[in-house]
Design a protein around this motif. Structure first.
Motif, short mmCIF file in Angstrom:
data_model
loop_
_atom_site.label_atom_id
_atom_site.label_comp_id
_atom_site.label_asym_id
_atom_site.label_seq_id
_atom_site.Cartn_x
_atom_site.Cartn_y
_atom_site.Cartn_z
N GLU A 254 0.82 -1.21 0.00
CA GLU A 254 0.00 0.00 0.00
C GLU A 254 0.85 1.26 0.00
O GLU A 254 0.52 2.25 0.62
N ARG A 255 1.94 1.23 -0.74
CA ARG A 255 2.84 2.37 -0.74
C ARG A 255 3.45 2.61 -2.10
O ARG A 255 3.91 1.67 -2.75
N ILE A 256 3.45 3.86 -2.55
CA ILE A 256 4.21 4.23 -3.73
C ILE A 256 5.65 4.44 -3.30
O ILE A 256 5.93 5.19 -2.39
N THR B 49 10.17 -0.14 3.69
CA THR B 49 11.62 -0.12 3.64
C THR B 49 12.16 0.38 2.31
O THR B 49 13.35 0.64 2.18
N GLY B 50 11.29 0.54 1.30
CA GLY B 50 11.72 0.96 -0.01
C GLY B 50 11.88 -0.18 -1.00
O GLY B 50 12.19 0.04 -2.17
N ARG B 51 11.65 -1.42 -0.57
CA ARG B 51 11.75 -2.57 -1.47
C ARG B 51 10.54 -2.60 -2.40
O ARG B 51 9.40 -2.63 -1.96
N ILE B 52 10.79 -2.56 -3.70
CA ILE B 52 9.72 -2.52 -4.70
C ILE B 52 9.26 -3.94 -5.02
O ILE B 52 10.07 -4.83 -5.26
N ARG B 53 7.93 -4.13 -5.02
CA ARG B 53 7.36 -5.44 -5.28
C ARG B 53 6.52 -5.48 -6.55
O ARG B 53 6.16 -6.57 -7.01
N ARG B 54 6.19 -4.32 -7.13
CA ARG B 54 5.25 -4.31 -8.26
C ARG B 54 5.48 -3.05 -9.09
O ARG B 54 5.82 -1.99 -8.56
N THR B 55 5.27 -3.17 -10.41
CA THR B 55 5.34 -2.03 -11.32
C THR B 55 4.06 -2.00 -12.16
O THR B 55 3.69 -3.01 -12.76
N ASP B 56 3.38 -0.85 -12.18
CA ASP B 56 2.17 -0.66 -12.97
C ASP B 56 2.39 0.50 -13.92
O ASP B 56 2.89 1.56 -13.52
N ALA B 57 1.99 0.32 -15.18
CA ALA B 57 2.14 1.35 -16.21
C ALA B 57 0.76 1.86 -16.61
O ALA B 57 -0.13 1.07 -16.95
N GLY C 217 21.40 -0.74 -11.59
CA GLY C 217 20.81 -1.82 -10.81
C GLY C 217 21.88 -2.76 -10.32
O GLY C 217 23.04 -2.68 -10.74
N ARG C 218 21.50 -3.66 -9.44
CA ARG C 218 22.46 -4.63 -8.91
C ARG C 218 21.70 -5.89 -8.53
O ARG C 218 20.52 -5.83 -8.17
N ILE C 219 22.32 -7.01 -8.61
CA ILE C 219 21.72 -8.28 -8.20
C ILE C 219 22.29 -8.65 -6.83
O ILE C 219 23.48 -8.85 -6.71
N PRO C 220 21.46 -8.77 -5.77
CA PRO C 220 20.03 -8.44 -5.78
C PRO C 220 19.83 -6.93 -5.80
O PRO C 220 20.76 -6.17 -5.50
N PRO C 221 18.61 -6.45 -6.14
CA PRO C 221 18.39 -4.99 -6.16
C PRO C 221 18.75 -4.36 -4.83
O PRO C 221 18.50 -4.91 -3.77
N ARG C 222 19.37 -3.18 -4.92
CA ARG C 222 19.83 -2.50 -3.71
C ARG C 222 18.66 -2.00 -2.88
O ARG C 222 17.74 -1.39 -3.39
N VAL C 223 18.71 -2.28 -1.60
CA VAL C 223 17.75 -1.73 -0.64
C VAL C 223 18.48 -0.68 0.18
O VAL C 223 19.52 -0.96 0.77
N ALA C 224 17.97 0.53 0.21
CA ALA C 224 18.63 1.60 0.95
C ALA C 224 18.72 1.24 2.42
O ALA C 224 17.80 0.67 2.98
N PRO C 225 19.86 1.53 3.08
CA PRO C 225 19.94 1.32 4.53
C PRO C 225 18.81 2.04 5.23
O PRO C 225 18.37 3.10 4.80
N GLU C 226 18.31 1.45 6.32
CA GLU C 226 17.17 2.03 7.01
C GLU C 226 17.46 3.46 7.45
O GLU C 226 16.60 4.33 7.37
N SER C 227 18.69 3.72 7.90
CA SER C 227 19.04 5.07 8.35
C SER C 227 18.93 6.06 7.20
O SER C 227 18.48 7.19 7.36
N GLU C 228 19.34 5.64 5.99
CA GLU C 228 19.25 6.53 4.84
C GLU C 228 17.80 6.76 4.46
O GLU C 228 17.38 7.88 4.15
N ALA C 229 16.99 5.69 4.47
CA ALA C 229 15.57 5.82 4.13
C ALA C 229 14.87 6.77 5.08
O ALA C 229 14.09 7.63 4.68
#
Length: 463
Positions: A109-111, A129-137, A205-217
């Motif tokens: 429930e978050r953009i 946390t910023g982890r993307i799970r879905r893309t809608d166009a 991009g990077r494998i796995p996709p980068r998740v920003a550190p919680e402090s940065e987020a």
């Protein structure tokens, strides 16, 4: 005396022939102007008062838990449409009129991010946390859903191409942003990282996709419940020529055509024992971060030939590296180093900073503040010198120049913008309540209140 309170001085024809002009008192020109301006001000009832920088247009919008993102002259809002359904609304700014509403499948429930590619709007949704799970166009003009996929896309709007990656097996797929159709697929056989070459916006991009550190987020608004990270590009979406650099873990580098996937050039510039971590394109150069014999370093490559321009060891800490406008910024030992991507030369050092983030042409240093990590100052992109002290201020979405502050013991929230040219703070006004975070667009500011609702202000352009 005649009606109306004026004085009749008589007609010129009534004066005797040869009579001298009457000796009327002379009023200094400046005094006359003052009198005229005073009379005009009285007649207009004080309407010449300066227009305030902020004019509220919408006092209450949406509800608690809604997710939102401001992009240009629009507000995109995810809100509950039923017990199990959600909707995405496009709202014009600053008036707050609803342009269209479309169904939205919630993913946390978050953009998390908004990208635009010509007439296509791409909404990336996911977790707090910023982890993307879905893309809608969507069609940006109508809200018509074009396609969806249950994974993250790295967007190259200039090439009208999106990249989806997986780790097992290592695989990279390129998709057309207008149709969602797969353009090509590659399986390097090993883990890899990649970066679009050139373009106005950084794409990597990077494998796995980068998740920003919680402090940065948290430092860029990620800890604010419904706040979002609105980023992206306003590329044409026409599918023009583009190139992608693929860095394979064994040290091989491939330069590919973004639309066809054709390998244009291949090289192994790192040599045996060096493993690539991530790369980016900036300022006419291609920079790769690698690890070797227990240490880390950077190598600068020619973006056409893949030849090595420079190579040197850098002890890079958890902040990694990122693009700082035309430079490359490296987090190292509590400072941020700004390097020329073509020569590798150190241009300047931002001391006592953990990260540097771009904010529409300005650089904001994030560093230790009471309670964690937050903005500490704006940085001159040419020298690294401090421009404005931001301690005590809170940023909103990543890359957004709006900041807020609640004075000690106060209940109002002060709102300001970072000037795009100078980097200094431009105070706009204050709201008579606590605001959690704000985002700015082309001519408006949208803020979330402590009760979870949104308020919209029109912003008067600076003259």
């Amino acid at each position: 005396m005649v009606p109306g309170g004026t004085i009749d001085l008589g007609s010129v024809a009534d004066r005797p022939a040869g009579a001298a002009e009457p000796d009327l008192p002379r009023r200094p020109p400046f005094a006359g102007c003052v009198v005229v301006l005073a009379l005009v001000f009285l007649v207009l009832g004080g309407s010449l008062r300066p227009v305030p920088p902020l004019t509220e247009t919408v006092s209450r919008l949406a509800g608690a838990g809604s997710s939102y993102a401001v992009v240009g002259d629009r507000l995109y809002l995810v809100r509950r449409a039923g017990t199990q359904t959600w909707s995405l609304a496009a709202i014009g700014l600053p008036a707050g009129e609803e342009l269209w509403t479309a169904p939205y499948a919630p993913t946390g429930e978050r953009i998390v991010r908004i990208d635009t590619a010509g007439p296509v709007l791409l909404v990336s949704g996911g977790e707090a946390t910023g982890r993307i799970r879905r893309t809608d166009a969507y069609e940006s003009a109508t809200g018509h859903l074009l396609w969806s996929m249950p994974e993250e896309l790295v967007i190259d709007a200039d090439a009208n191409t999106g990249y989806a990656s997986s780790a097992d097996p290592p695989r990279l797929r390129a998709l057309d942003l207008t149709t969602g159709r797969q353009l090509w697929s590659a399986e390097p056989g090993e883990r890899f990282t990649f970066a679009a070459v050139g373009g106005a916006a950084p794409v990597a991009g990077r494998i796995p996709p980068r998740v920003a550190p919680e402090s940065e987020a948290n430092a860029v608004g990620g800890g604010e419940g419904g706040a979002t990270v609105a980023a992206g590009s306003t590329g044409s979406g026409a599918g023009g020529s583009g190139r992608l650099a693929l860095f394979v873990r064994s040290g091989r580098v491939e330069l590919r055509d973004a639309r066809s996937g054709t390998v244009l050039r291949r090289n192994s510039p790192l040599g045996a024992g060096a493993l690539p971590l991530s790369g980016l394109s900036a300022g006419g150069g291609l920079v790769l971060w690698f690890t070797e014999h227990g240490g880390t370093g950077l190598v600068g490559l020619d973006p056409v030939t893949l030849d090595v321009r420079w190579r040197m060891p850098y002890d890079i800490d958890g902040g990694g590296l990122g693009r700082c406008l035309a430079l490359v910024c490296v987090s190292s030992h509590g400072d941020v180093l700004a390097l020329d991507p073509v020569s590798g030369r150190l241009r300047w050092r931002a001391r006592d900073a953990s990260y540097l983030v771009e904010a529409r042409g300005r650089l904001v240093a994030l560093g230790p503040v009471p309670g964690g990590l937050g903005p500490v100052r704006t940085v001159d992109p040419d020298t690294g010198d401090e421009v404005a002290d931001l301690r005590g201020w809170r940023t909103g979405a990543r890359g957004d120049p709006v900041v807020i502050r609640i004075p000690v013991g106060g209940t109002d929230t002060v709102i300001a913008l970072l000037d795009a040219r100078s980097g200094v703070l431009r105070p706009l006004g204050s709201a008579p309540e606590v605001l959690l975070a704000c985002q700015s667009g082309a001519n408006a500011i949208v803020c979330r209140t402590a009760t979870g609702e949104l308020r919209i202000w029109a912003v008067r352009p600076e003259r």
